[in-house]
Design a protein around this motif. Structure first.
Motif, PDB file in Angstrom:
ATOM      1  N   TRP A 104       0.820  -1.206   0.000  1.00 37.78           N
ATOM      2  CA  TRP A 104       0.000   0.000   0.000  1.00 37.78           C
ATOM      3  C   TRP A 104       0.861   1.267   0.000  1.00 37.78           C
ATOM      4  N   ASN A 105       2.075   1.183   0.469  1.00 35.97           N
ATOM      5  CA  ASN A 105       2.955   2.349   0.474  1.00 35.97           C
ATOM      6  C   ASN A 105       3.481   2.675  -0.913  1.00 35.97           C
ATOM      7  N   GLU A 106       3.526   1.701  -1.809  1.00 35.66           N
ATOM      8  CA  GLU A 106       4.074   1.931  -3.139  1.00 35.66           C
ATOM      9  C   GLU A 106       3.198   2.850  -3.973  1.00 35.66           C
ATOM     10  N   SER A 107       1.897   2.901  -3.709  1.00 33.86           N
ATOM     11  CA  SER A 107       1.023   3.717  -4.541  1.00 33.86           C
ATOM     12  C   SER A 107       0.871   5.135  -3.996  1.00 33.86           C
ATOM     13  N   GLN A 108       1.516   5.437  -2.872  1.00 34.75           N
ATOM     14  CA  GLN A 108       1.475   6.788  -2.349  1.00 34.75           C
ATOM     15  C   GLN A 108       2.385   7.678  -3.183  1.00 34.75           C
ATOM     16  N   GLU A 109       2.085   8.962  -3.187  1.00 35.98           N
ATOM     17  CA  GLU A 109       2.921   9.874  -3.943  1.00 35.98           C
ATOM     18  C   GLU A 109       4.286   9.993  -3.270  1.00 35.98           C
ATOM     19  N   PRO A 110       5.350  10.158  -4.064  1.00 32.24           N
ATOM     20  CA  PRO A 110       6.691  10.229  -3.490  1.00 32.24           C
ATOM     21  C   PRO A 110       6.877  11.483  -2.640  1.00 32.24           C
ATOM     22  N   LYS A 111       7.790  11.364  -1.700  1.00 32.65           N
ATOM     23  CA  LYS A 111       8.093  12.509  -0.841  1.00 32.65           C
ATOM     24  C   LYS A 111       8.748  13.615  -1.654  1.00 32.65           C
ATOM     25  N   PRO A 112       8.469  14.858  -1.299  1.00 36.13           N
ATOM     26  CA  PRO A 112       9.093  15.965  -2.034  1.00 36.13           C
ATOM     27  C   PRO A 112      10.599  15.994  -1.783  1.00 36.13           C
ATOM     28  N   THR A 113      11.318  16.496  -2.779  1.00 35.01           N
ATOM     29  CA  THR A 113      12.773  16.521  -2.672  1.00 35.01           C
ATOM     30  C   THR A 113      13.336  17.936  -2.533  1.00 35.01           C
ATOM     31  N   ASP A 114      12.621  18.932  -3.027  1.00 34.52           N
ATOM     32  CA  ASP A 114      13.154  20.285  -2.927  1.00 34.52           C
ATOM     33  C   ASP A 114      12.662  20.958  -1.640  1.00 34.52           C
ATOM     34  N   PHE A 115      13.371  21.983  -1.227  1.00 37.53           N
ATOM     35  CA  PHE A 115      13.117  22.621   0.062  1.00 37.53           C
ATOM     36  C   PHE A 115      11.701  23.178   0.182  1.00 37.53           C
ATOM     37  N   LEU A 116      11.240  23.930  -0.815  1.00 39.89           N
ATOM     38  CA  LEU A 116       9.929  24.568  -0.716  1.00 39.89           C
ATOM     39  C   LEU A 116       8.797  23.552  -0.641  1.00 39.89           C
ATOM     40  N   SER A 117       8.889  22.492  -1.424  1.00 38.51           N
ATOM     41  CA  SER A 117       7.851  21.460  -1.367  1.00 38.51           C
ATOM     42  C   SER A 117       7.817  20.800   0.007  1.00 38.51           C
ATOM     43  N   LYS A 118       8.987  20.529   0.549  1.00 39.54           N
ATOM     44  CA  LYS A 118       9.052  19.961   1.895  1.00 39.54           C
ATOM     45  C   LYS A 118       8.459  20.929   2.909  1.00 39.54           C
ATOM     46  N   PHE A 119       8.775  22.192   2.760  1.00 34.44           N
ATOM     47  CA  PHE A 119       8.287  23.206   3.694  1.00 34.44           C
ATOM     48  C   PHE A 119       6.753  23.308   3.645  1.00 34.44           C
ATOM     49  N   TYR A 120       6.212  23.345   2.425  1.00 37.96           N
ATOM     50  CA  TYR A 120       4.763  23.469   2.284  1.00 37.96           C
ATOM     51  C   TYR A 120       4.013  22.233   2.788  1.00 37.96           C
ATOM     52  N   ARG A 121       4.614  21.075   2.634  1.00 36.42           N
ATOM     53  CA  ARG A 121       3.954  19.846   3.081  1.00 36.42           C
ATOM     54  C   ARG A 121       4.245  19.542   4.540  1.00 36.42           C
ATOM     55  N   GLY A 122       5.220  20.201   5.127  1.00 34.51           N
ATOM     56  CA  GLY A 122       5.547  19.996   6.537  1.00 34.51           C
ATOM     57  C   GLY A 122       6.495  18.843   6.788  1.00 34.51           C
ATOM     58  N   HIS A 123       7.251  18.426   5.746  1.00 33.32           N
ATOM     59  CA  HIS A 123       8.226  17.354   5.923  1.00 33.32           C
ATOM     60  C   HIS A 123       9.558  17.929   6.341  1.00 33.32           C
ATOM     61  N   ASP A 124      10.379  17.060   6.955  1.00 34.66           N
ATOM     62  CA  ASP A 124      11.727  17.466   7.354  1.00 34.66           C
ATOM     63  C   ASP A 124      12.607  17.620   6.149  1.00 34.66           C
TER      64      ASP A 124
END
Length: 124
Positions: A104-124
Motif C-alpha cells: 500500500w505504500n508503493e502507490s502513495q505519492e513520493p516525498k518531495p525533494t526540494d526545500f519549498l515542497s518539503k516546507f509546504y507539506r511539513g516534511h523534514d
C-alpha cells in the motif's frame, strides 16, 4: 556467415520459459490472478489486515495492471513465476504483516525533494 544470419539464428535459439505463445502466457496470468483473488479473504484473516476486501481487491488489480504493457512472453512467464512464489510465501505465512502492508505504500505519492515542497507539506 554474415552477421545478420548469426543474429537471426540466435533469435531462433531463444526458447520461452514456460509458455509457447501469448495466449498460453495470458491464461497463466489469469490463473495467477484468480489464485490471488481467492486467497484475499485468507490473507485478511491470517494477517489481521486493517484493509477492506475491496481495498485488497483494488490493490491486486493495480499490481497486475502495473505490468499490463509487457508483451515479451519470456518476461510474462518470469513475472508469473515471481507471482506464484510470492503467493506461496504469503499462504505459508513466511511473510510478516509489514511485508504485506508495504504494497500500500508503493502507490502513495513520493516525498518531495526540494526545500519549498518539503516546507509546504511539513516534511523534514
Amino acid at each position: 556467415m554474415p552477421l545478420n544470419d548469426v543474429f537471426q539464428q540466435s533469435i531462433r535459439q531463444v526458447r520461452p520459459i514456460l509458455s509457447a505463445d501469448h495466449q498460453e502466457a495470458r491464461q497463466k496470468v489469469i490463473s495467477l490472478y484468480k489464485s490471488w483473488y481467492r486467497q484475499i479473504p485468507l490473507i485478511m484473516h491470517e494477517y489481521d489486515m486493517p484493509k477492506s476486501f475491496e481495498q485488497c481487491r483494488d490493490k491486486l488489480r493495480e499490481m497486475f495492471i502495473k505490468n499490463q504493457g509487457v508483451t515479451d512472453v519470456r518476461v510474462i512467464d518470469m513475472l508469473v513465476v515471481k507471482g506464484q512464489m510470492e503467493l506461496k510465501e504469503v499462504a505459508a505465512r513466511w511473510k510478516l504483516k509489514s511485508h504485506i502492508m508495504r504494497y500500500w505504500n508503493e502507490s502513495q505519492e513520493p516525498k518531495p525533494t526540494d526545500f519549498l515542497s518539503k516546507f509546504y507539506r511539513g516534511h523534514d
